[in-house]
Design an enzyme around this catalytic site. Structure first.
Site, PDB file in Angstrom:
ATOM      1  N   CYS A  90       1.060  -1.733  -0.274  1.00 49.77           N
ATOM      2  CA  CYS A  90      -0.058  -0.505  -0.367  1.00 49.77           C
ATOM      3  C   CYS A  90       0.202   1.367  -0.182  1.00 49.77           C
ATOM      4  CB  CYS A  90      -0.973   0.058   1.767  1.00 49.77           C
ATOM      5  SG  CYS A  90      -2.208   1.613   0.974  1.00 49.77           S
ATOM      6  N   ASP A 139       0.128   3.738   1.831  1.00 50.99           N
ATOM      7  CA  ASP A 139       0.684   4.242   2.864  1.00 50.99           C
ATOM      8  C   ASP A 139       1.705   4.754   3.397  1.00 50.99           C
ATOM      9  OD1 ASP A 139      -1.837   3.761   5.152  1.00 50.99           O
ATOM     10  OD2 ASP A 139       0.388   4.407   5.917  1.00 50.99           O
ATOM     11  N   HIS A 182      -2.037  -4.004   5.449  1.00 52.47           N
ATOM     12  CA  HIS A 182      -1.998  -3.747   6.965  1.00 52.47           C
ATOM     13  C   HIS A 182      -2.982  -3.184   6.973  1.00 52.47           C
ATOM     14  CE1 HIS A 182      -2.578   0.789   5.706  1.00 52.47           C
ATOM     15  NE2 HIS A 182      -1.947   0.536   4.679  1.00 52.47           N
ATOM     16  N   CYS A 229      -6.130  -0.042   6.790  1.00 50.34           N
ATOM     17  CA  CYS A 229      -5.531   0.485   5.538  1.00 50.34           C
ATOM     18  C   CYS A 229      -7.123   2.077   5.604  1.00 50.34           C
ATOM     19  CB  CYS A 229      -5.274  -0.614   4.993  1.00 50.34           C
ATOM     20  SG  CYS A 229      -5.276  -0.127   2.720  1.00 50.34           S
ATOM     21  N   ARG A 252       3.398   4.211   6.889  1.00 52.55           N
ATOM     22  CA  ARG A 252       3.176   3.754   7.690  1.00 52.55           C
ATOM     23  C   ARG A 252       3.975   2.148   6.997  1.00 52.55           C
ATOM     24  NH1 ARG A 252      -2.376   3.996  10.577  1.00 52.55           N
ATOM     25  NH2 ARG A 252      -2.675   3.806   8.105  1.00 52.55           N
TER      26      ARG A 252
HETATM   27 ZN    ZN Z   1      -3.146   0.728   3.393  1.00 52.93          ZN
END
Ligand code: ZN
Length: 217
Positions: free
Chosen positions: A40, A42, A101, A104, A44
């Site tokens: 992803c 993302d 994750h 999400c 993080r």
């Molecule tokens: Zn995500």
């Protein structure tokens, strides 16, 4: 330029680059990554940190909710598909990891339906293929708390993307003759732990045994 970005670049040149200087020079005209990591976008999720990978180790594709377009999709996402094609056919990666994750945002947005996405035209369109999974979550976990539903959604989403990968002949041929293996992971950001889908047990299980279990073994 924001000071923080400049400081990061300075640190890379002074420390990280120096640490891998010889490797960077060797990699200047070639790369032989062993793994394609589909994760992803993302902030993080940091694949190189997660795998403690050196430069050149992994080929990375990231998008919202670690998606792989189905071969049956109306519109191809050629950005992702060309990356997969290149990693498999040219770089000959041995493993493809699809890594979801915890918490999400893409999965959560799909799960909450179109609310909150009314002004995100492209995102709404992009997340449409996940609608079927939302129905599955509601059917399997209707009475579960939201946290459990979200986790199930993240897991089902990983399995769905693995299914999509297997729709392509160039991937299937390599799985069949052992040149390629697929892995489905879910990374828990808060604990740093990763679970992988076990095809035999048909569930996600920790990859690394916890300290407690290790002592018992
Ligand atoms: Zn995500």
């Amino acid at each position: 330029m924001r000071e923080r970005i400049k400081r990061g670049l300075e640190s890379f040149q002074r420390h990280t680059y120096k640490e891998f200087e010889t490797l960077y020079q060797e990699l200047e005209t070639q790369q032989h990554p062993h793994t394609l990591f589909i994760g992803c976008s993302d902030s993080r999720v940091s694949p190189e940190r997660l795998l403690n990978a050196a430069p050149g180790d992994i080929f990375v594709l990231r998008n919202i909710a670690n998606s792989v377009p189905s071969i049956h999709a109306d519109v191809y996402d050629t950005t992702t598909l060309s990356g997969i094609e290149y990693a498999v056919l040219v770089l000959n990666v041995k493993t493809i990891i699809v890594c979801g994750h915890s918490n999400c945002g893409g999965c959560a947005a799909a799960l909450s339906g179109k609310q909150g996405l009314s002004e995100l035209h492209y995102t709404q369109h992009y997340l449409q293929p996940l609608e079927g999974l939302c129905e599955e979550v509601e059917a399997c976990a209707a009475d579960e708390p939201y946290k459990e539903k979200a986790k199930l959604m993240e897991e089902l989403n990983v399995l769905e993307q693995l299914k999509h990968l297997k729709e392509y002949d160039f991937i299937n041929e390599r799985i069949a003759d052992g040149r390629l293996e697929l892995e489905g992971w879910r990374y828990d950001i808060g604990s740093g732990k990763v679970e992988r889908y076990d095809n035999t047990d048909e569930q996600f299980q920790p990859i690394i045994a916890s300290e407690k279990n290790r002592k018992v073994q």
